[in-house]
Scaffold this active site. Structure first.
Site, short mmCIF file in Angstrom:
data_model
loop_
_atom_site.label_atom_id
_atom_site.label_comp_id
_atom_site.label_asym_id
_atom_site.label_seq_id
_atom_site.Cartn_x
_atom_site.Cartn_y
_atom_site.Cartn_z
N ASP A 6 -25.94 -7.64 -31.20
CA ASP A 6 -27.09 -8.52 -31.39
C ASP A 6 -27.95 -8.41 -30.13
O ASP A 6 -27.52 -7.85 -29.12
CB ASP A 6 -26.60 -9.94 -31.63
CG ASP A 6 -27.74 -10.95 -31.71
OD1 ASP A 6 -28.66 -10.74 -32.50
OD2 ASP A 6 -27.70 -11.93 -30.94
N ASP A 8 -31.08 -11.04 -28.93
CA ASP A 8 -31.43 -12.33 -28.31
C ASP A 8 -30.20 -13.23 -28.20
O ASP A 8 -29.52 -13.47 -29.20
CB ASP A 8 -32.50 -13.05 -29.14
CG ASP A 8 -33.80 -12.27 -29.19
OD1 ASP A 8 -34.72 -12.62 -28.44
OD2 ASP A 8 -33.89 -11.31 -29.98
N ASP A 160 -23.63 -13.63 -30.39
CA ASP A 160 -23.53 -14.91 -29.70
C ASP A 160 -23.61 -16.11 -30.61
O ASP A 160 -23.66 -17.24 -30.11
CB ASP A 160 -24.69 -15.02 -28.69
CG ASP A 160 -26.03 -15.19 -29.38
OD1 ASP A 160 -26.66 -16.27 -29.22
OD2 ASP A 160 -26.45 -14.28 -30.10
#
Length: 210
Positions: A6, A8, A160
């Site tokens: 991922d 951001d 995240d």
């Protein structure tokens, strides 16, 4: 092995940048600015979802969605001044590549800003494949973008958030959870093969799945 990331909240801390763009739009609408915590809470399902959450929080009508989204994306293409890599990211990526792993990106950020920020940070050459939130007709947590980034190879997914955890589960790949990003749930509610807070630990974690 292919290591898919991922973006951001995982490799980059872009929340201050996104907040600045959002607050410029809200100022034009005579609305109160977002806090950093609100901004982080709205990130995770792509730009349209972010704008929808921002509108709801500041009582802006559905009719403003497309106009605000267009204004957001136009600014987002070239906004880099407040975006930073998380500590240890660059060294971890270099270590993984030295060990022979192929790196890829699977993000809900639109592909234009994704490629632009990777180039700005000097990371674009590190990644074999980059899948953005508008690269396919669907976005995470649908597994199709992750499968596209995997290219049929064995992989792990590093992210995240609960969106990333669900994406990995639906794609049938191990999930490595970076705990310092933008997750909206307590970390104990995230199902992951492993968790880490320091990118220095990532190469060793990956080695368990190679």
């Amino acid at each position: 092995m292919r290591i898919v990331f991922d973006l951001d909240g995982t490799l980059i801390d872009s929340a201050p940048e996104i907040r600045g763009i959002a607050n410029a739009l809200l100022a034009e609408e005579a609305r109160a600015p977002l806090t950093l915590e609100e901004t982080k809470g709205f990130i995770g399902n792509g730009a349209p979802a972010f704008i929808a959450r921002m509108r709801a929080a500041r009582d802006l009508p559905q009719a403003a969605q497309d106009r605000l989204l267009h204004g957001f994306e136009a600014r987002y293409e070239t906004a880099f001044g407040l975006t930073t890599l998380y500590p240890g990211v660059r060294a971890a990526l270099e270590a993984l590549r030295r060990e022979g792993h192929v790196l890829a990106i699977c993000t809900n950020k639109p592909i234009g800003p994704t490629l632009a920020v990777l180039a700005h940070l000097g990371l674009e050459p590190s990644f074999d494949t980059v899948i953005g939130g508008d690269s396919l007709p669907v976005r995470k947590p649908d597994p199709a973008p992750l499968w596209a980034a995997m290219k049929g190879e064995p992989a792990v997914y590093v992210g995240d958030s609960e969106v990333d955890a669900e994406t990995a589960a639906r794609a049938g790949v191990p999930f490595l959870f970076f705990t310092e990003g933008y997750c909206h749930l307590p970390r104990e509610e995230i199902t992951a093969a492993a968790m880490f807070s320091d990118f220095e630990d990532l190469p060793q974690l990956v080695s368990a799945f190679a």
